[in-house]
Design a protein around this motif. Structure first.
Motif, PDB file in Angstrom:
ATOM      1  N   LYS A 173      18.015  25.386 123.046  1.00  0.00           N
ATOM      2  CA  LYS A 173      18.984  25.188 124.122  1.00  0.00           C
ATOM      3  C   LYS A 173      19.631  26.502 124.550  1.00  0.00           C
ATOM      4  O   LYS A 173      20.118  26.617 125.690  1.00  0.00           O
ATOM      5  N   GLU A 174      19.654  27.470 123.668  1.00  0.00           N
ATOM      6  CA  GLU A 174      20.279  28.760 124.004  1.00  0.00           C
ATOM      7  C   GLU A 174      19.394  29.643 124.882  1.00  0.00           C
ATOM      8  O   GLU A 174      19.879  30.615 125.455  1.00  0.00           O
ATOM      9  N   HIS A 175      18.119  29.327 124.964  1.00  0.00           N
ATOM     10  CA  HIS A 175      17.187  30.192 125.713  1.00  0.00           C
ATOM     11  C   HIS A 175      16.721  29.470 126.976  1.00  0.00           C
ATOM     12  O   HIS A 175      16.443  28.269 126.952  1.00  0.00           O
ATOM     13  N   ASP A 176      16.627  30.190 128.081  1.00  0.00           N
ATOM     14  CA  ASP A 176      16.166  29.627 129.353  1.00  0.00           C
ATOM     15  C   ASP A 176      14.637  29.767 129.431  1.00  0.00           C
ATOM     16  O   ASP A 176      14.112  30.796 129.864  1.00  0.00           O
ATOM     17  N   ARG A 305      19.016  35.574 116.270  1.00  0.00           N
ATOM     18  CA  ARG A 305      19.123  35.452 117.738  1.00  0.00           C
ATOM     19  C   ARG A 305      20.078  34.335 118.151  1.00  0.00           C
ATOM     20  O   ARG A 305      20.394  34.194 119.327  1.00  0.00           O
ATOM     21  N   GLN A 306      20.542  33.543 117.192  1.00  0.00           N
ATOM     22  CA  GLN A 306      21.425  32.418 117.518  1.00  0.00           C
ATOM     23  C   GLN A 306      22.864  32.890 117.734  1.00  0.00           C
ATOM     24  O   GLN A 306      23.282  33.927 117.204  1.00  0.00           O
ATOM     25  N   PHE A 308      24.323  33.733 120.666  1.00  0.00           N
ATOM     26  CA  PHE A 308      24.567  34.644 121.786  1.00  0.00           C
ATOM     27  C   PHE A 308      25.075  33.899 123.019  1.00  0.00           C
ATOM     28  O   PHE A 308      25.758  34.474 123.854  1.00  0.00           O
ATOM     29  N   ARG A 309      24.721  32.628 123.131  1.00  0.00           N
ATOM     30  CA  ARG A 309      25.090  31.894 124.348  1.00  0.00           C
ATOM     31  C   ARG A 309      26.340  31.070 124.148  1.00  0.00           C
ATOM     32  O   ARG A 309      27.127  30.898 125.079  1.00  0.00           O
ATOM     33  N   TRP A 310      26.539  30.523 122.983  1.00  0.00           N
ATOM     34  CA  TRP A 310      27.790  29.830 122.649  1.00  0.00           C
ATOM     35  C   TRP A 310      28.048  29.957 121.166  1.00  0.00           C
ATOM     36  O   TRP A 310      27.162  30.245 120.377  1.00  0.00           O
TER      37      TRP A 310
END
Length: 709
Positions: A173-176, A305-306, A308-310
């Motif tokens: 969910k964090e990656h587009d 990498r987790q 970074f987005r939230w």
């Protein structure tokens, strides 16, 4: 009545009862160790079973190893005790409780290694070749080609056992993915056999068809399968690396829990009810044992990498994928080792009379089990040749081996496009064929599987006259395979395939000379040769119109020529089928003659041979010779029925026959050349038929008799 031996009561004893001179001379330590292992001191060895074991009501006996008690003699007879040793190593005395453990023990037994190394230094190892023990040496190191395995990671004993699965979901969910495609990260590390300066870890996902878990802690409405790709960083994606034959690994991650089912409601296999992950390993050019290490490191890198987005995502737990968590049910379905050899040295591997063809011919049944042989020379000589052998015969090739395999000689897809480079040279490889067996090797047996593949590859090289030691004139290095050698113990057999061939020849020749073959035997053989499909004894009886008991007697007489098991009768191998076709007319003729005449039509040995055919010369004739053609003005022609690989092998066989002849007649070997000259046709069609004076110089004793000193 007086005791006539009463005077002995006054005699003075030389030894006391506690000092037995016989017992003191016997070394009892081995017996004492054995008794101690089974819980006895030895004092009860001569006590009756009833007095030695205090049995309760209804108990008739007791196992001496596990102490289990039995109420009937049948229970006692059927008891298979897991604590009873089946073998003991004569080097280190270690006991083994299964045949597999006993077979594999020598590869790790240090006293055995020391003893065998000492024998090797004293040049006595050759006397034991072919007996099944591993031999020490520095052998060429193969490289790892393909691998495919299903590896299960059991997290059942961990809190929130599927936490890492939720971590993969949050990372997704964090990656587009729609805008950027799969997530790609750099990874560095020290991995065995991996060029780790610049690796790419790629993360993706796809639908799974798995229904969500009914567990209230499982909050995902859609279950996905997650994919991790690892490949060299200079390539855009995994597919490009695969197209260029680069090192690569792919991990397809599927969740598992008790009662897991598909979206359609059908049950998904989870035989051990683990809660965790079922991961499919696939890859190429990576050491087999490195895959779990790569997965663990990749998950660790993805965890970084987790967040970074939230904030506060469910983080991956890399230790869920630590190699120690691999479940015992994990299994291997494909594994391949290879070497790269200059093509001028490999013809004996793929030729029509070469090693692969002979493996397929000699180790495949006429109709039982599975065998496949492929010969494709459209692109270049030796382009793609294989010999696949099923599990029924694999141990006949190398004793002790268990898993079916495919032997290959092959070039790259377009060999003419890369003339001059190392990839223009062919690979010789061996791979597991798990589709041919119900019980695949476990991941815990990876070292045994790798050793079997290594031994099989080394033996094929040896049988093809390719050096099995380091030789830069023969082996060609590529980006991954290096022509290096290492010290290890491997089972090497000398001429195993020729021995199988000789054994099968002997069975066929026995048809002609035994004098016991009946018309029913011939009809049964003709039916097996000409009719397709499987045959039961009953169907054979119907086809040749005889009683079922007659068919069974015929099968017994034919012995090793036919296989009869599970109500299925067939010829033992394709080679035997070919030989029977050649000799069937002689067999038919022998039915109508007595034993002495039948033997005489096959060989002319009355002058020197034992009438019973038991002397070495007669046995050699039976094994190798099809006919002796008499000449009135010179030596008789000795016509071999066996087709050797080349003239060199033919010379060896004939020299052996000359030795047997000299042994029986008492004459010199060179005199053999005055009685016989050989006529031999090799498998390639070459005919060796020397004149008497061209043949004589090759016999022992020629120089000393005919050449001046």
């Amino acid at each position: 009545m007086s005791d006539e031996f009463a005077f002995l009561d006054k005699a003075t004893p030389i030894h006391s009862d506690s000092d037995d001179p016989v017992r003191s001379k016997i070394n009892q330590h081995e017996a004492d160790e054995s008794r101690s292992a089974v819980g006895t001191t030895g004092a009860d060895q001569f006590v009756s079973e009833t007095s030695a074991i205090p049995l309760r009501d209804g108990v008739v006996s007791q196992c001496r190893y596990c102490q289990e008690r039995f109420r009937t003699d049948t229970d006692d007879e059927n008891h298979s005790c897991p604590k009873q040793p089946v073998a003991s190593c004569r080097y280190c005395k270690e006991e083994h409780f299964s045949r597999d453990a006993a077979d594999n023990h020598l590869y790790h037994c240090e006293p055995f290694r020391r003893a065998r190394a000492k024998e090797h230094k004293q040049q006595r190892v050759h006397a034991m070749h072919g007996q099944g023990d591993p031999q020490p040496g520095r052998f060429i190191d193969p490289w790892y080609h393909e691998l495919r395995a299903y590896v299960k990671y059991d997290c059942s004993d961990k809190p929130s056992p599927l936490k890492s699965y939720s971590g993969f979901s949050d990372l997704q969910k964090e990656h587009d993915f729609e805008q950027y495609g799969n997530l790609q990260l750099e990874m560095r590390g020290d991995f065995n056999g991996i060029k780790s300066d610049d690796l790419t870890v790629e993360f993706g996902f796809k639908g799974s068809g798995i229904a969500p878990s009914e567990d209230p802690d499982f909050k995902l409405e859609e279950v996905r399968e997650y994919q991790i790709y690892i490949y060299p960083g200079e390539y855009e994606d995994y597919s490009e690396a695969a197209d260029n034959g680069r090192q690569r690994a792919h991990f397809l991650i599927r969740p598992r829990w008790p009662g897991i089912a598909s979206e359609s409601g059908s049950e998904i296999p989870n035989p051990h009810d683990i809660t965790g992950f079922d991961i499919e390993f696939t890859g190429s050019n990576i050491p087999f044992t490195t895959y779990p290490e790569l997965l663990h490191s990749a998950v660790t890198r993805l965890k970084g990498r987790q967040g970074f987005r939230w904030e506060g995502p469910t983080y991956l737990r890399p230790n869920d994928f630590h190699p120690e968590n691999i479940h015992k049910s994990s299994n291997i379905v494909d594994a391949e080792l290879y070497v790269r050899v200059k093509k001028e040295y490999t013809r004996r591997v793929y030729a029509i009379d070469g090693t692969l063809h002979r493996i397929s011919l000699l180790l495949s049944d006429e109709r039982r089990g599975y065998t496949k042989s492929i010969r494709d020379d459209r692109e270049c000589p030796g382009y793609y040749h294989t010999a696949t052998i099923g599990p029924d015969r694999i141990s006949e090739m190398i004793p002790g081996h268990e898993w079916p395999r495919e032997h290959k000689h092959y070039h790259v897809k377009h060999p003419k496009a890369i003339e001059g480079g190392p990839l223009n040279q062919p690979k010789i490889s061996v791979s597991l064929q798990s589709s041919l067996v119900a019980k695949t090797p476990k991941w815990s047996q990876l070292d045994i599987l790798e050793r079997e593949l290594d031994e099989a590859l080394l033996n094929v090289l040896k049988w093809s006259d390719i050096p099995i030691r380091q030789d830069n004139q023969v082996y060609v290095e590529d980006d991954y395979f290096k022509a290096t050698a290492s010290q290890r113990f491997r089972k090497l057999l000398h001429g195993q395939l020729p021995r199988i061939e000789t054994m099968q020849d002997r069975e066929v020749k026995q048809l002609v000379v035994a004098g016991t073959t009946t018309e029913t035997d011939v009809q049964l053989l003709e039916t097996l040769l000409t009719d397709g499909g499987n045959h039961s004894p009953a169907s054979l009886a119907e086809k040749i119109d005889c009683a079922l008991s007659t068919v069974y007697k015929s099968i017994d007489r034919l012995g090793e020529l036919v296989n009869h098991r599970y109500n299925d009768v067939q010829l033992t191998s394709q080679y035997i089928a070919q030989q029977i076709v050649r000799h069937l007319d002689a067999v038919k003729q022998s039915i109508n003659t007595d034993l002495e005449t039948a033997v005489d039509e096959l060989v002319r040995a009355e002058e020197f041979a034992d009438p019973q055919g038991a002397d070495p010369w007669s046995l050699w004739l039976q094994n190798w010779v099809e006919n002796i053609r008499e000449n009135t003005d010179g030596p008789d022609e000795l016509i071999l029925g066996f087709e050797p690989a080349d003239v060199s092998e033919a010379r060896r066989i004939i020299r052996e026959g000359a030795g047997k002849w000299a042994q029986v007649t008492g004459k010199d070997r060179v005199d053999f050349g005055h009685e016989f000259v050989p006529v031999v046709q090799t498998r390639s069609g070459e005919v060796w038929s020397p004149s008497q004076w061209n043949f004589l110089p090759g016999l022992a004793g020629f120089k000393s008799r005919y050449l001046p000193v």
